[in-house]
Design a protein around this motif. Structure first.
Motif, PDB file in Angstrom:
ATOM      1  N   GLN A  91       0.824  -1.208   0.000  1.00  0.00           N
ATOM      2  CA  GLN A  91       0.000   0.000   0.000  1.00  0.00           C
ATOM      3  C   GLN A  91       0.860   1.261   0.000  1.00  0.00           C
ATOM      4  N   ASP A  92       2.052   1.166   0.614  1.00  0.00           N
ATOM      5  CA  ASP A  92       2.990   2.286   0.573  1.00  0.00           C
ATOM      6  C   ASP A  92       3.723   2.215  -0.759  1.00  0.00           C
ATOM      7  N   LEU A  93       3.218   2.969  -1.729  1.00  0.00           N
ATOM      8  CA  LEU A  93       3.701   2.820  -3.099  1.00  0.00           C
ATOM      9  C   LEU A  93       5.185   3.123  -3.222  1.00  0.00           C
ATOM     10  N   GLY A  94       5.674   4.092  -2.510  1.00  0.00           N
ATOM     11  CA  GLY A  94       7.062   4.505  -2.664  1.00  0.00           C
ATOM     12  C   GLY A  94       8.069   3.470  -2.229  1.00  0.00           C
ATOM     13  N   SER A  95       7.709   2.566  -1.324  1.00  0.00           N
ATOM     14  CA  SER A  95       8.653   1.568  -0.821  1.00  0.00           C
ATOM     15  C   SER A  95       8.324   0.161  -1.299  1.00  0.00           C
ATOM     16  N   SER A  96       7.406   0.024  -2.243  1.00  0.00           N
ATOM     17  CA  SER A  96       6.973  -1.296  -2.701  1.00  0.00           C
ATOM     18  C   SER A  96       7.661  -1.660  -4.008  1.00  0.00           C
ATOM     19  N   SER A  97       7.292  -2.833  -4.533  1.00  0.00           N
ATOM     20  CA  SER A  97       7.762  -3.292  -5.840  1.00  0.00           C
ATOM     21  C   SER A  97       6.584  -3.345  -6.786  1.00  0.00           C
ATOM     22  N   GLY A  98       6.852  -3.085  -8.064  1.00  0.00           N
ATOM     23  CA  GLY A  98       5.784  -3.144  -9.054  1.00  0.00           C
ATOM     24  C   GLY A  98       6.147  -2.378 -10.313  1.00  0.00           C
ATOM     25  N   TYR A  99       5.134  -1.838 -10.997  1.00  0.00           N
ATOM     26  CA  TYR A  99       5.333  -1.071 -12.226  1.00  0.00           C
ATOM     27  C   TYR A  99       4.504   0.224 -12.124  1.00  0.00           C
ATOM     28  N   PHE A 100       5.031   1.312 -12.679  1.00  0.00           N
ATOM     29  CA  PHE A 100       4.279   2.561 -12.674  1.00  0.00           C
ATOM     30  C   PHE A 100       4.552   3.349 -13.951  1.00  0.00           C
ATOM     31  N   VAL A 101       3.598   4.254 -14.277  1.00  0.00           N
ATOM     32  CA  VAL A 101       3.755   5.211 -15.386  1.00  0.00           C
ATOM     33  C   VAL A 101       4.105   6.556 -14.766  1.00  0.00           C
ATOM     34  N   ARG A 102       5.185   7.148 -15.216  1.00  0.00           N
ATOM     35  CA  ARG A 102       5.581   8.474 -14.719  1.00  0.00           C
ATOM     36  C   ARG A 102       5.150   9.534 -15.705  1.00  0.00           C
ATOM     37  N   LEU A 103       4.427  10.549 -15.184  1.00  0.00           N
ATOM     38  CA  LEU A 103       4.027  11.730 -15.953  1.00  0.00           C
ATOM     39  C   LEU A 103       4.937  12.865 -15.516  1.00  0.00           C
ATOM     40  N   GLY A 104       5.801  13.320 -16.439  1.00  0.00           N
ATOM     41  CA  GLY A 104       6.699  14.406 -16.107  1.00  0.00           C
ATOM     42  C   GLY A 104       8.096  13.922 -15.838  1.00  0.00           C
ATOM     43  N   GLY A 105       8.715  14.528 -14.817  1.00  0.00           N
ATOM     44  CA  GLY A 105      10.110  14.234 -14.569  1.00  0.00           C
ATOM     45  C   GLY A 105      11.003  15.175 -15.371  1.00  0.00           C
ATOM     46  N   THR A 106      12.288  14.930 -15.315  1.00  0.00           N
ATOM     47  CA  THR A 106      13.248  15.818 -15.983  1.00  0.00           C
ATOM     48  C   THR A 106      13.002  15.895 -17.477  1.00  0.00           C
ATOM     49  N   ALA A 107      12.643  14.756 -18.102  1.00  0.00           N
ATOM     50  CA  ALA A 107      12.472  14.735 -19.561  1.00  0.00           C
ATOM     51  C   ALA A 107      11.089  15.185 -20.001  1.00  0.00           C
ATOM     52  N   ASP A 108      10.184  15.536 -19.051  1.00  0.00           N
ATOM     53  CA  ASP A 108       8.827  15.988 -19.393  1.00  0.00           C
ATOM     54  C   ASP A 108       8.166  14.996 -20.348  1.00  0.00           C
ATOM     55  N   GLU A 109       8.097  13.733 -19.923  1.00  0.00           N
ATOM     56  CA  GLU A 109       7.615  12.672 -20.810  1.00  0.00           C
ATOM     57  C   GLU A 109       6.644  11.774 -20.058  1.00  0.00           C
ATOM     58  N   VAL A 110       6.103  10.779 -20.795  1.00  0.00           N
ATOM     59  CA  VAL A 110       5.286   9.720 -20.216  1.00  0.00           C
ATOM     60  C   VAL A 110       6.028   8.409 -20.473  1.00  0.00           C
ATOM     61  N   SER A 111       6.474   7.736 -19.389  1.00  0.00           N
ATOM     62  CA  SER A 111       7.284   6.526 -19.535  1.00  0.00           C
ATOM     63  C   SER A 111       6.822   5.469 -18.548  1.00  0.00           C
ATOM     64  N   LEU A 112       7.166   4.194 -18.867  1.00  0.00           N
ATOM     65  CA  LEU A 112       6.829   3.064 -18.008  1.00  0.00           C
ATOM     66  C   LEU A 112       8.089   2.610 -17.274  1.00  0.00           C
ATOM     67  N   PHE A 113       7.968   2.439 -15.929  1.00  0.00           N
ATOM     68  CA  PHE A 113       9.103   2.035 -15.101  1.00  0.00           C
ATOM     69  C   PHE A 113       8.756   0.776 -14.303  1.00  0.00           C
ATOM     70  N   ARG A 114       9.813   0.045 -13.957  1.00  0.00           N
ATOM     71  CA  ARG A 114       9.688  -1.034 -12.961  1.00  0.00           C
ATOM     72  C   ARG A 114      10.326  -0.554 -11.679  1.00  0.00           C
TER      73      ARG A 114
END
Length: 848
Positions: A91-114
């Motif tokens: 439930q604590d997303l920041g300390s868990s394992s899984g996959y997420f889509v990031r909106l933004g960041g340094t590259a101002d993009e939409v990317s998929l991360f593990r």
């Protein structure tokens, strides 16, 4: 809408204005709100570096499509972005394992991360940069799909309508197969606390569950893992599973969300089994459209190997210079049986250390390489690799290796040697020794060779030298040694059937001496010790007979006989130095030849060969750690390389050698050879000098110095260069040997005609003397036919009772005397100072 909702794990449009139920979101609920337009908006504290999150339950993992709408009314950056977690195991997303889509960041993009817990995110699909380049409003609709083959696809629609998706990429990743939550995690600076808007979260799973792994737990039990969670009721129904077309399980149990445990009433069949699966569905109602077959192989349970049921088939003892393999010593194991073997607790040892193998199975006809635990990963690319702690250090020159059961019972043993390479270049390092025929494990050197693989070895797979090499020859009795008056040691050329060889009826002696006990020595079973009921007599020859013995391969031998005698205690002078090669040919090696000139049988066990340093005996080397009987009159060659000596002197008898692991250094110019008995007394000692060689030999490399008279003293005057036709006579009578001359006169010259040409026939003449008492002093001068003095052979030399002087036909200046007549003029002074004179003519012959 009902069919659509039946397949949707999540559909959240926030139309009810509430995100606390149906579905329930948890986390930083006080920092979010639902707008009048029915959108989820961030409303956290205006503090830079704030992180907010909301999560809701979601078990979808594969065969799934995730969609959502977002509007980030802010300039995205490394400190302002949104992570939408598709899968999360906590439930604590920041300390868990899984996959997420990031909106933004340094590259101002939409990317998929593990996301791997505790580590930095790993990019799976890197979206196009600057797609979220607005500072006032970044609208995007995102769609992510994951197939049952674990292929991910990422699409975005910058219009937000869902009608104009653009592909950002695809990738394969199967790291995580379980999920518990879906949610959003926001990070922002103080000005952007209310700048995140989300809507239309949809998770759709339309694919039925598929089995992806089957694991055998016991001969009647297995577990079946699926690619997603299952409906519990259907997963626990035995009727949904069928083994080999007819057998239903006794029980079916859902042990985890995606794992079923099946137990059957009988063992699985040997070979390939087929499990039929039907009637299962995932949590969202997606049912298998047709039965699915899951084949698996079953072999009998692993057992502990017995004798010769686990083999060492490859040895890398000298790993440098590495040719292509990791620079590491290793052994290779092989299972020659038709059943799996358990290696748990098996002990692997050399002469000084023992290691224990881990809980690993070796399948029938399977190979595995055994290395230190830290090196196992480096060998996995070559075959099955087993890492162990305390890996024994393998001697380059050879040693005994053993495999034993946990209780100490012998499984396999061999005594390898670097001579097994049969290739001097490969013997120097970087190449392994490989067994030729794995069906002939009892053989030694004849069944091993240097690897022919370009990498230097074949760890974990069939050997490069593999070939048929059966053993059809019965065992041969090679030696019988009386190691004590009531104990015999038998040596054979190969391993015996130890149980059969333990029978007393297989052995007899003539004259008869009853045998009371037999012990076959392990771990190689090539030596047998016999206990006798009464002691043997010294200097008496016995005949030993062995019959009906079988080797390890089952070859039955007929009667064999060898003569032997009980060794006697040696006295100094019984065994003497008969020949020495101290200046060998290029790439040659030294040798020292001994001869037993006594009537005794002498055991050379624990004798030593040495040299001298500062007039003290030094650099002692063990002649042999084994019993080795030297018979009366027998020659013995001591060297470090018998093949080298036989290559340079082909007449050397093969059975006349005793190869030493190391010899003292004997320099080319001068030195001293010392032979020591086990009691520490000097058996013989000879100080040589290169000047002792016949001066007319241009190059003395490869020439030995030979003893002239066997019974004579070990002094320079009793040694001469070997004949030029042979260079040396290792293992047989010396080319310059002479019989001792019994002289009826005070002085007698023999022969009267000689030819100092180095051909080994009368190369020198001897002045033999025999006195009634010691204390006489002699001077000998040689004159030519014109009466000119050409050589002073002796000056005031104290004589023994018997002895001789030799003249090699050379003048005082080292030149060869011309063919012709010469006169020996001998002056003898007795104990009273009286002088007597003797004259004798000799002829120096030769070819014109």
């Amino acid at each position: 809408m009902i069919p659509l909702f039946a397949h949707a794990q999540l559909r959240e449009s926030f139309a009810d204005g509430d995100f606390t139920q149906d579905p329930a979101w948890s986390g930083d609920a006080g920092s979010f709100m639902v707008t009048e337009q029915g959108q989820l908006q961030s409303s956290g504290p205006a503090i830079t570096g704030t992180t907010l999150q909301l999560a809701t339950s979601s078990l979808a993992v594969t065969g799934t499509v995730w969609e959502f709408w977002a509007n980030l009314k802010l300039a995205t950056s490394s400190g302002n972005y949104a992570d939408v977690y598709l899968l999360s195991d906590g439930q604590d997303l920041g300390s868990s394992s899984g996959y997420f889509v990031r909106l933004g960041g340094t590259a101002d993009e939409v990317s998929l991360f593990r996301k791997d817990a505790g580590k930095s995110p790993v990019a799976i699909i890197d979206g196009e940069d600057k797609t979220l380049g607005s500072s006032t409003g970044n609208v995007v609709r995102v769609r992510v799909s994951r197939s049952v083959e674990d292929i991910w696809q990422l699409d975005i629609d910058l219009s937000g309508s869902g009608q104009h998706y653009a592909r950002q990429g695809s990738a394969s990743d199967a790291t995580y197969k379980c999920s518990a939550f879906f949610g959003v995690l926001l990070r922002y600076s103080s000005a952007n606390s209310q700048g995140f808007f989300f809507d239309d979260f949809t998770i759709t799973d339309t694919e039925p569950p598929l089995p992806e792994a089957l694991q055998l737990i016991s001969p009647r039990e297995l577990t079946l893992r699926f690619n997603e969670p299952l409906q519990p009721a259907q997963a626990g129904e035995e009727a949904n599973f069928t083994l080999n077309s007819s057998l239903k399980p006794l029980s079916a149990e859902l042990t985890e969300a995606n794992t079923v445990r099946l137990v059957f009433s009988q063992n699985f069949s040997g070979g390939t089994n087929i499990l039929n699966i039907a009637g299962l569905s995932d949590l969202y109602g997606n049912m298998l459209k047709a039965p699915v077959e899951m084949p698996f192989d079953f072999v009998s349970p692993a057992v502990l190997p017995g004798y010769n049921q686990l083999l060492i088939t490859e040895i890398m003892a000298d790993e440098t210079p590495a040719l292509g393999l990791p620079a590491q010593e290793y052994i290779e194991l092989y299972n020659p049986t038709d059943q799996p073997l358990s290696l748990q607790g098996i002990r692997f040892s050399d002469a000084t250390s023992t290691a224990t193998l881990p809980d690993v199975q070796l399948l029938p006809q399977e190979y595995a390489v055994v290395v230190p635990g830290t090196q196992a990963e480096n060998f996995r690319g070559y075959g099955k690799a087993i890492g162990i702690s305390n890996f024994p250090s393998l001697n380059n020159s050879g040693e005994v290796l053993q495999l034993r059961q946990p209780n100490g019972t012998l499984i396999y043993a061999l005594s390898y040697s670097d001579t097994w390479y049969k290739d001097s270049n490969k013997q120097s390092g970087g190449w392994s020794l490989e067994m030729i025929d794995v069906t002939n494990p009892c053989a030694g050197s004849s069944n091993w060779a240097a690897s022919s693989d370009a990498l230097g070895g074949t760890p974990g797979k069939a050997n490069s030298v593999a070939a048929a090499n059966p053993d059809h020859t019965p065992p041969v009795l090679t030696a019988v040694t009386a190691v004590a008056p009531t104990q015999l040691l038998l040596r054979f050329n190969e391993r015996l059937d130890s149980a059969q060889a333990a029978g007393i009826a297989n052995y007899s002696l003539s004259p008869v001496v009853p045998i009371t006990g037999v012990e076959v020595a392990g771990p190689l079973f090539s030596e047998v010790t016999l206990q006798l009921s009464e002691p043997l007599q010294e200097q008496r020859l016995y005949t030993f007979t062995a019959s009906g013995l079988t080797d390890c391969s089952g070859n039955l031998g007929g009667p064999q006989q060898l003569a032997f005698a009980l060794p006697s205690a040696p006295e100094p002078g019984d065994v003497v130095i008969n020949e020495i090669l101290f200046n060998p040919r290029p790439n040659g090696v030294d040798f020292v030849e001994l001869v037993n000139r006594s009537e005794k049988y002498i055991d050379l066990w624990n004798w030593q060969l040495a040299n001298t340093s500062n007039d003290s005996i030094a650099n002692r080397r063990l002649v042999t750690p084994d019993h080795h009987i030297l018979e009366p009159g027998q020659y013995l060659i001591l060297t470090t390389d018998r093949d080298n000596i036989r290559g340079n002197y082909p007449a050397a008898p093969e059975n006349a050698f005793l190869q030493m692991s190391a010899m003292p250094s004997y320099t080319n110019e001068a030195g001293t050879v010392v032979v020591l008995q086990p009691d520490g007394r000097v058996a013989d000692r000879f100080s040589y000098d290169e000047a002792m060689h016949f001066e007319l030999i241009d190059d003395v490399k490869g020439f030995s110095l030979e003893r002239v008279r066997l019974e004579g003293p070990t002094q320079p005057g009793n040694f001469h260069s070997a004949a030029t036709q042979v260079f040396a006579t290792p293992g047989y009578i010396n080319s310059q040997a002479q019989e001792a001359l019994v002289s009826p006169q005070l002085f007698q010259v023999q022969p009267l005609v000689f030819s100092p040409d180095g051909d080994g026939y009368e190369d020198f003449t001897t002045i033999n003397y025999s006195t009634e008492q010691t204390g006489f002093v002699a001077s000998i001068t040689i004159f030519d036919a014109q009466g000119r003095e050409i050589r002073r052979l002796a000056r005031n030399e104290l004589l023994a009772a018997n002895g001789f002087f030799q003249w090699d036909g050379l003048r005082e200046d080292g030149a060869k005397a011309s063919i012709g007549y010469y006169l020996f003029y001998i002056e003898l002074f007795d104990l009273n100072g009286q002088k007597r004179e003797y004259k004798q003519n000799v002829v120096v012959g030769g070819r014109f």
